[in-house]
Design an enzyme around this catalytic site. Structure first.
Site, PDB file in Angstrom:
ATOM      1  N   HIS A  58       0.818  -1.205   0.000  1.00  0.00           N
ATOM      2  CA  HIS A  58       0.000   0.000   0.000  1.00  0.00           C
ATOM      3  C   HIS A  58       0.858   1.263   0.000  1.00  0.00           C
ATOM      4  CE1 HIS A  58      -3.995   1.753   0.679  1.00  0.00           C
ATOM      5  NE2 HIS A  58      -3.334   2.702   1.305  1.00  0.00           N
ATOM      6  N   HIS A 104     -10.752   2.767  -1.824  1.00  0.00           N
ATOM      7  CA  HIS A 104     -11.019   2.352  -0.450  1.00  0.00           C
ATOM      8  C   HIS A 104     -11.790   1.040  -0.509  1.00  0.00           C
ATOM      9  CE1 HIS A 104     -11.031   4.303   3.763  1.00  0.00           C
ATOM     10  NE2 HIS A 104      -9.823   4.039   3.366  1.00  0.00           N
ATOM     11  N   GLU A 360      -4.960   4.963  12.365  1.00  0.00           N
ATOM     12  CA  GLU A 360      -5.499   5.583  11.157  1.00  0.00           C
ATOM     13  C   GLU A 360      -6.740   6.412  11.466  1.00  0.00           C
ATOM     14  OE1 GLU A 360      -5.890   2.686   8.010  1.00  0.00           O
ATOM     15  OE2 GLU A 360      -3.736   2.322   7.945  1.00  0.00           O
TER      16      GLU A 360
END
Lengths: 824, 233
Positions: A58, A104, A360
């Site tokens: 990622h 997402h 996060e």
């Protein structure tokens, strides 16, 4: 350094822990080496957590970076290319348009509402992180088949036979994702002006939620994320930091690693599947929770901070939280950063340093501030009611050091963290077997694949008329009106939206908000735009410069031919722009693929990127940013398992000199001539009709003459700009007959079209075809530039094509409204 | 003529309202934390999600310092226009009767709607003539204005509703077939008994330019100017 890192080898994580975090043995060894000292040093818990995130696919793009380097990223209009929070292109008058698309996908599959909402939140932060005010959002969604009740021919061929549960999950995901996008975008005052959605079996287990955002900034006010100025202060502002999102979109999600050697420590990674932990935090959701109100304040605060010149650098906190934003700011500025986690405002007091570094939690930004300005920055945060705290310092050490109060708890070279992750070569292998099963036939009595003439004869022989095929296509979930989705989004806030969804092939936004005769000069902070007459002014009779934007990708066509399918997706966006009179300025992309460690996925990715590069070069629409989402596939043990269709979502931004001339898709004037323009040579292969018939995917698509398509786009664009056509619409899914029906429905006018009853010509698909309407003489403008064929005229309240299609507008409209039932 | 446009944290359409108001007069933003109305002749409480719409749409905003001044201004007879979230705030502040409930479809819905001007003789509609100018009001006209909200279903109890109708407080209704949110009596906009406070769910500030779809909303702002300047003469 004055402080020594406490590392007791008895509590150090082992290579097995690293493996559980998604690192390889070789990567772990490399980390030890990079950690310095003779023979290297094993990283401690916090360091390993940070490495595992920054060295994840990622963050490090380790399977795609080499490929991405082949893409064209430069051009005269490019102001900011890949590598920053968002790309930006010059739109004249000292302004730039910033834009980017991001995925997402995995969070949305777990919790579609919050997954989609935070996807929008994340991409908006990327835009205002470079100093641009977000002006629009678009989204690109993929789900499994919804199995509409209103589809005329459900699986099995007879009505009423489909199982209750079939498609239920896809319908649920769609419903909640749309609600999440709307919740965030509507609440924050940024219009959602477009988007696309496709429904295909291979997305059943792996839905895609990509969000694109655009912003506008004064070129002189752009800010980068590079931390500079030794001794400057690092300020974290926005929401406080909690345990949400730990183990979210990162490799941590699958970790069952137990790093908690001391009894009062929490299970480290939130995603612990053992179901028991010392403090019961282990079942906490790994999906971040979004708060658009918090982000609205954060956005206004950030833009005002930048407007007042108080920031040296700005960066948003996304995946991997503080870890990636601080390290990347340090890397870009070629400096070091010291962070003291004791100064980070927390939601829960007992958080461990590594939890603070990898959280996060949403709606947070990190900035670099000269010490003299820190007080002013914190004061402005207070005004906007967002938290703010000085948490670190820019140093000349080149190291990322993490402190808890006076204690040094982590110490890593910035270069090792951010730049030294090994990159891998893909090993592409063209598949010999088809990786995707043939789609389930949705229409009965299907002609054999690849036999277009046979298809015509077969359909006719079996009692099918073109009219029935047209209705079946119009009500197909991939073609039916997106109105029921778009109606859930605010498309007009900010007073720029000249073409709303459904009015034209691309959204059109005035660059400067439409206001009174003396439009206030654009100011990114826009706290109190100057009064009437002050600032810049718009001649009420002068042109209104605008931008247009489109997002697209037909994954089925990419699956049939990754190179040509991707070229087609890029051309589709440019065709959409041409229909409103816009010329491409730049491109963004989100590469959604399966597991790149598999040969055939590597081949799809390689071919798609080659097509992306070639098409963008041909159109002079360089790539200014993008995102990669890999591993979108399910284990073979599950039903409908396997990889998604390769889905390189393309977002393209263009410019048009005068919004007053922006094209529309709907027929608007009875008596206008209707023409097909461009190199239109359709094929049924990989078309929507082929899907309804259950044809398996072909091995390759007919090659596209990109130059010929580009010439047709230029001709359409010029005709729209000159006002010589009344309407322009590109021919896409469902082919010419569907395009004509869409022109009729959008304009509430019928048409009489004289064509043969040729199934392939009416329903086949290809790049480069357009339906235009206008004065017969005016349409002459196309001859000499591109192919043009007059096919009929706008008239009446029904669409008649050849001998088989004669449908009233209400019959067409009813079929086209098929998605309404999903939101009833 | 000067409009004051309130800005709460979470307001979204305040700059649009500011620009719309500036097409007919002067206008300035008013920060929620301050009580100073800066000499405004009329107040606009704009759309958006003030304070995130937490607790209940408009429920927190009504307690902000600027609203204390707006409430006093309204009690003194000053013109106050509430749009969408602003309408909800004015209902919460009891400056307008009734309440806004979740849409009948329970979804955020964005639609261009036709509105019947029930009364063209109010301070907020007196310029809504068929020519859209500042001419004398016609008995009846239709405005095409976008609406976008989740909580827009107008509700008042039977007694209140009867009183509203009897007193002529209903200013705008959704035209036939346009009442997507389920508002009672198709009510899109109401004023208070005194006639100086008006709230509506659709967004007139987003219907002030042909390029964005319609200019029908402009007459609301023009009416306010006409009313203020007429009152001065």
């Amino acid at each position: 350094m004055g402080l020594a890192l406490v590392t007791d080898s008895a509590t150090l994580p082992t290579v097995e822990d690293a493996l559980a975090l998604g690192l390889t043995r070789a990567e772990y060894d490399l980390i030890c080496e990079k950690q310095g000292g003779p023979g290297g040093r094993a990283p401690n818990q916090l360091e390993l957590a940070m490495y595992s995130l920054l060295w994840s696919e990622h963050c490090a793009y380790k399977h795609s970076k080499k490929l991405l380097r082949t893409l064209p990223t430069e051009g005269p209009k490019v102001v900011m290319g890949p590598g920053e929070n968002a790309g930006a292109v010059d739109i004249g008058d000292g302004l730039v348009c910033a834009f980017k698309v991001e995925s997402h996908n995995h969070p949305s599959a777990v919790e579609p509402f919050q997954g989609a909402a935070t996807g929008v939140g994340g991409i908006l932060r990327d835009i205002f992180a470079i100093g641009a005010r977000p002006i629009a959002v678009l989204d690109s969604l993929r789900f499994g088949e919804p199995h509409l009740k209103s589809q005329p021919f459900p699986p099995g061929g007879r009505k009423g036979e489909k199982g209750e549960g079939e498609g239920a999950r896809s319908r649920y995901l769609l419903d909640r994702a749309v609600a999440g996008i709307g919740h965030y975008g509507n609440s924050i005052g940024v219009p959602t002006i477009g988007g696309e959605v496709y429904f295909e079996g291979p997305y059943e287990q792996n839905c895609l939620v990509n969000a694109m955002a655009l912003g506008i900034a004064e070129r002189a006010q752009l800010v980068t994320s590079a931390a500079v100025g030794i001794g400057n202060t690092v300020v974290l502002f926005g929401a406080s930091t909690g345990r949400d999102g730990i183990g979210g979109a990162s490799v941590l999600a699958s970790a069952e690693l137990d790093l908690s050697h001391s009894p009062d420590q929490n299970p480290p990674l939130g995603g612990d599947s053992s179901g028991k932990g010392p403090k019961g935090h282990n079942r906490r959701s790994t999906v971040q929770v979004g708060d658009p109100f918090e982000e609205k304040k954060l956005m206004e605060c950030s833009l005002e901070l930048l407007g007042r010149g108080l920031l040296v650098a700005l960066q948003d906190l996304g995946a991997a939280g503080l870890t990636s934003s601080a390290s990347e700011m340090a890397s870009k500025g070629e400096v070091g950063i010291d962070v003291d986690v004791a100064n980070v405002p927390l939601r829960e007091a007992d958080m461990e340093p590594f939890e603070i570094m990898v959280s996060e939690s949403q709606e947070r930004m990190l900035c670099v501030v000269e010490p003299a300005n820190v007080a002013a920055v914190l004061e402005l945060c207070e005004k906007w009611e967002v938290g703010g705290a000085a948490i670190g310092t820019v140093t000349d050490t080149g190291r990322m050091r993490v402190f808890r109060g006076g204690e040094l708890v982590g110490d890593m070279p910035v270069r090792a963290l951010v730049d030294d992750c090994p990159l891998y070569d893909l090993e592409p292998v063209k598949p010999t077997r088809k990786p995707y099963p043939a789609p389930k036939a949705l229409l009965p009595q299907n002609p054999p694949r690849g036999d277009a003439v046979g298809a015509r004869d077969a359909t006719a022989a079996r009692g099918w008329t073109g009219g029935e095929l047209l209705l079946a296509l119009l009500s197909s979930p991939n073609i039916a009106s997106r109105g029921p989705l778009f109606e859930q989004y605010d498309a007009i806030v900010q007073s720029r939206t000249v073409r709303r969804p459904g009015q034209a092939d691309a959204a059109v936004l005035a660059i400067r908000p439409l206001g009174e005769a003396g439009v206030p000069a654009f100011s990114p902070s826009e706290l109190n735009p100057p009064s009437r007459g002050a600032g810049g002014s718009r001649d009420p009779n002068g042109p209104v410069p605008a931008i247009a934007v489109s997002i697209d990708c037909n994954g089925r066509r990419v699956a049939a031919d990754p190179y040509t399918g991707t070229v087609g997706a890029v051309l589709e966006c440019a065709s959409n722009l041409a229909c409103v009179g816009a010329k491409p300025l730049g491109t963004t992309n989100n590469l959604n693929f399966g597991n790149p460690e598999k040969g055939h996925i590597a081949w799809q990715l390689t071919e798609a990127v080659r097509g992306l590069g070639d098409a963008c070069r041909a159109l002079n629409a360089p790539i200014v940013g993008g995102n990669v989402s890999l591993y979108n596939e399910s284990p073979p043990t599950r039903a409908s398992a396997g990889p998604i269709y390769p889905t390189p979502v393309i977002g393209m931004v263009g410019e048009l000199p005068d919004a007053r001339r922006a094209g529309r898709l709907g027929f608007a004037r009875a008596g206008d001539a209707v023409a097909v323009v461009g190199p239109f040579e359709p094929s049924l292969e990989a078309s929507e009709l082929a899907k309804l018939w259950g044809w398996e995917l072909p091995d390759g698509l007919p090659p596209i003459d990109v130059q010929a398509v580009a010439a047709a786009q230029a001709a359409v664009r010029d005709a729209v700009r000159a006002g010589s056509v009344t309407s322009a619409h590109d021919i896409a899914e469902g082919g010419l007959a569907v395009a004509l029906a869409e022109c009729c429905l959008a304009g509430n006018l019928g048409a009489l079209v004289e064509l043969d009853d040729d199934v392939e010509y009416l329903f086949g698909e290809c790049s480069g075809g357009f339906v235009v309407s206008g004065d017969r003489q005016a349409l002459e403008v196309f001859s000499g530039q591109t192919a043009v064929r007059l096919i009929g005229a706008v008239e009446g309240q029904s669409l008649r094509i050849g001998s088989q299609i004669d449908m009233t507008l209400s019959e067409l409209g009813e079929a086209h409204a098929a998605l309404a039932e999903l939101f009833a | 003529m000067k409009f004051g446009v309130v800005r709460f944290p979470g307001s979204c359409d305040e700059v649009d309202a500011l620009r719309a108001a500036r097409r007919v007069g002067d206008a300035e933003l008013l920060w929620h934390g301050e009580r100073d109305l800066k000499g405004a002749d009329a107040i606009i409480v704009p759309g958006g999600f003030s304070y995130g719409d937490y607790l209940r749409a408009g429920a927190i905003a009504r307690f902000s310092p600027v609203m204390e001044s707006v409430i006093a201004f309204a009690r003194d007879g000053g013109l106050v226009l509430g749009i969408c979230n602003g309408f909800q705030v004015l209902c919460e502040a009891k400056l307008l009767p009734g309440a806004l409930l979740p849409n009948a479809n329970l979804r955020f819905t964005f639609r261009q709607v036709d509105l019947d001007v029930v009364r063209g003789d109010t301070a907020f509609t007196c310029a809504c003539g068929s020519d859209g100018g500042l001419s004398a009001h016609p008995p009846h006209s239709i405005l095409s204005i976008p609406a976008k909200h989740s909580w827009g279903r107008y509700y008042a109890d039977e007694q209140q509703l009867a009183a509203l109708e009897q007193n002529g407080q209903v200013v705008l209704r959704y035209a036939l077939g346009e009442n997507f949110n389920g508002s009672l009596n198709d009510i899109a906009g109401v004023r208070n008994e005194r006639g100086n406070v008006f709230g509506l769910m659709p967004h007139p500030e987003h219907a002030v330019d042909e390029l964005t779809g319609s200019t029908d909303g402009l007459c609301i702002f023009a009416s306010m100017r006409l009313a203020v300047e007429g009152a001065r003469v």
